[in-house]
Design a protein around this motif. Structure first.
Motif, short mmCIF file in Angstrom:
data_model
loop_
_atom_site.label_atom_id
_atom_site.label_comp_id
_atom_site.label_asym_id
_atom_site.label_seq_id
_atom_site.Cartn_x
_atom_site.Cartn_y
_atom_site.Cartn_z
N ARG A 1 -9.03 -0.20 19.21
CA ARG A 1 -8.30 0.35 20.36
C ARG A 1 -7.52 -0.74 21.08
O ARG A 1 -6.37 -0.53 21.49
CB ARG A 1 -9.27 1.03 21.32
N LEU A 2 -8.13 -1.91 21.25
CA LEU A 2 -7.44 -3.00 21.93
C LEU A 2 -6.29 -3.54 21.09
O LEU A 2 -5.29 -4.04 21.63
CB LEU A 2 -8.42 -4.12 22.28
N SER A 3 -6.39 -3.41 19.77
CA SER A 3 -5.28 -3.80 18.89
C SER A 3 -4.05 -2.95 19.19
O SER A 3 -2.92 -3.45 19.19
CB SER A 3 -5.67 -3.63 17.42
N ARG A 4 -4.29 -1.66 19.45
CA ARG A 4 -3.16 -0.78 19.76
C ARG A 4 -2.52 -1.15 21.09
O ARG A 4 -1.30 -0.98 21.27
CB ARG A 4 -3.64 0.68 19.77
N VAL A 5 -3.34 -1.65 22.03
CA VAL A 5 -2.77 -2.14 23.30
C VAL A 5 -1.86 -3.32 23.03
O VAL A 5 -0.74 -3.41 23.58
CB VAL A 5 -3.91 -2.53 24.27
N LEU A 6 -2.31 -4.24 22.19
CA LEU A 6 -1.46 -5.40 21.86
C LEU A 6 -0.19 -4.97 21.14
O LEU A 6 0.90 -5.49 21.42
CB LEU A 6 -2.25 -6.38 20.99
N LEU B 1 4.39 -10.38 21.19
CA LEU B 1 3.39 -10.79 20.21
C LEU B 1 3.76 -12.13 19.57
O LEU B 1 2.90 -12.98 19.34
CB LEU B 1 3.23 -9.72 19.14
N LYS B 2 5.05 -12.31 19.30
CA LYS B 2 5.50 -13.59 18.74
C LYS B 2 5.24 -14.73 19.73
O LYS B 2 4.79 -15.82 19.35
CB LYS B 2 7.00 -13.51 18.42
N LYS B 3 5.47 -14.47 21.00
CA LYS B 3 5.22 -15.46 22.04
C LYS B 3 3.74 -15.82 22.11
O LYS B 3 3.38 -17.00 22.22
CB LYS B 3 5.70 -14.92 23.38
N LEU B 4 2.86 -14.80 22.02
CA LEU B 4 1.42 -15.06 22.03
C LEU B 4 1.01 -15.91 20.84
O LEU B 4 0.20 -16.83 20.96
CB LEU B 4 0.65 -13.74 22.02
N LEU C 1 -0.44 -8.35 13.66
CA LEU C 1 0.01 -7.29 14.55
C LEU C 1 1.53 -7.36 14.77
O LEU C 1 2.21 -6.33 14.84
CB LEU C 1 -0.73 -7.38 15.89
N HIS C 2 2.05 -8.59 14.87
CA HIS C 2 3.50 -8.77 15.03
C HIS C 2 4.25 -8.15 13.87
O HIS C 2 5.29 -7.51 14.04
CB HIS C 2 3.80 -10.27 15.14
N GLU C 3 3.69 -8.30 12.67
CA GLU C 3 4.35 -7.74 11.48
C GLU C 3 4.29 -6.22 11.47
O GLU C 3 5.14 -5.56 10.88
CB GLU C 3 3.69 -8.30 10.23
#
Length: 294
Positions: free
Chosen positions: A244-249, A257-260, A288-290
């Protein structure tokens, strides 16, 4: 049957229906999870207890009720979500607030919540649109605010009492509540008897501390002709997970995401309801970025 549960009962006439909860374990868990100080424990615990009582009206496990109390006091927003399964979770914006006791020597929940603001109730019953109701806060003491909510938003004459007893070391001693409602066929003498009984009833949390069961609370309010109809277990349960938290990200988008991934070796997200921390490595952020679509 867990230690915590909601009992449902009615008078033999069927004109009065009541719901009473023992929610001590639930509120203790919330206090530990959020490290709340006494007045926050009392406020969040009262709202969570009402959420637990309202699960009785949810017909399916995946139905849920969301309660928000938004007052102008230092606690900020209180949010509770309860499901038809009897699972309850909740949070408060500012868990560590300290105030002087009120004029009765009790925790000053009304001042902590605030007397200006609103109580919001959203019921997701699997229909096209959820039911939404809201009323202005009456006192911030929660019980009085829910009494007003039922009278105005659901047009059902009701009496509500909820309480949380907190020890000197901030631990929760006991918690519970009762909701009693008059149905349309209720006679005038039944209403008067109900009002008198609720007015005479001692503090709910003290009764539960001394061993009273939810059925005992209902008998005090409804009289000796009470018929107990059902018992429903309630418990703290969060629905969070790393997925679920992956979907938030993912919702942050590709650029964020690239910045993180560039700036941090790992990223931590904390669930607001259960305070569980989830860690994502740089490699997981890159993956996740991909997957992100924008």
């Amino acid at each position: 049957m867990t230690d915590d549960y909601v009992a449902t009962g009615t008078t033999r006439s069927g004109h009065i229906v009541g719901y009473a909860a023992r929610s001590t374990s639930l509120v203790r868990t919330l206090q530990v999870r959020h490290n709340t100080w006494p007045v926050a424990s009392a406020a969040l615990g009262r709202v969570a207890t009402m959420g637990a009582i309202m699960t009785v009206g949810l017909k399916r496990d995946d139905h849920q009720v969301t309660i928000q109390v938004r007052g102008d006091g230092p606690l900020g927003n209180i949010l509770v979500v309860a499901t038809g399964r009897g699972d309850v979770r909740g949070m408060v914006d500012e868990p560590r607030v300290e105030l002087e006791l009120n004029a009765f020597g009790k925790l000053n929940v009304g001042m902590a919540v605030g007397r200006e603001g609103s109580l919001y109730v959203t019921k997701d019953l699997g229909l096209k649109e959820p039911y939404r109701g809201s009323v202005p806060l009456v006192s911030g003491e929660i019980g009085e605010d829910f009494t007003y909510y039922y009278a105005v938003s659901e047009q059902t004459p009701s009496a509500v009492s909820v309480g949380v007893l907190v020890d000197r070391d901030y631990t929760v001693i006991s918690a519970g509540g009762i909701l009693v409602q008059a149905l349309p066929d209720a006679e005038e003498d039944e209403l008067r008897a109900l009002e008198d009984a609720m007015a005479r009833m001692p503090n709910v949390s003290s009764l539960i501390r001394d061993g009273a069961t939810p059925e005992d609370l209902l008998k005090m309010a409804c009289g000796s002709d009470l018929q107990v109809l059902d018992q429903k277990p309630i418990q703290f349960q969060c629905t969070c997970s790393k997925e679920r938290l992956s979907r938030v990200l993912l919702s942050l988008g590709r650029e964020e995401l690239k910045k993180l991934a560039v700036e941090q070796d790992s990223t931590e997200l904390v669930c607001h309801f259960c305070v569980t921390a989830y860690h994502f490595s740089r490699e997981e952020i890159v993956s996740l970025h991909e997957l992100a679509k924008y």
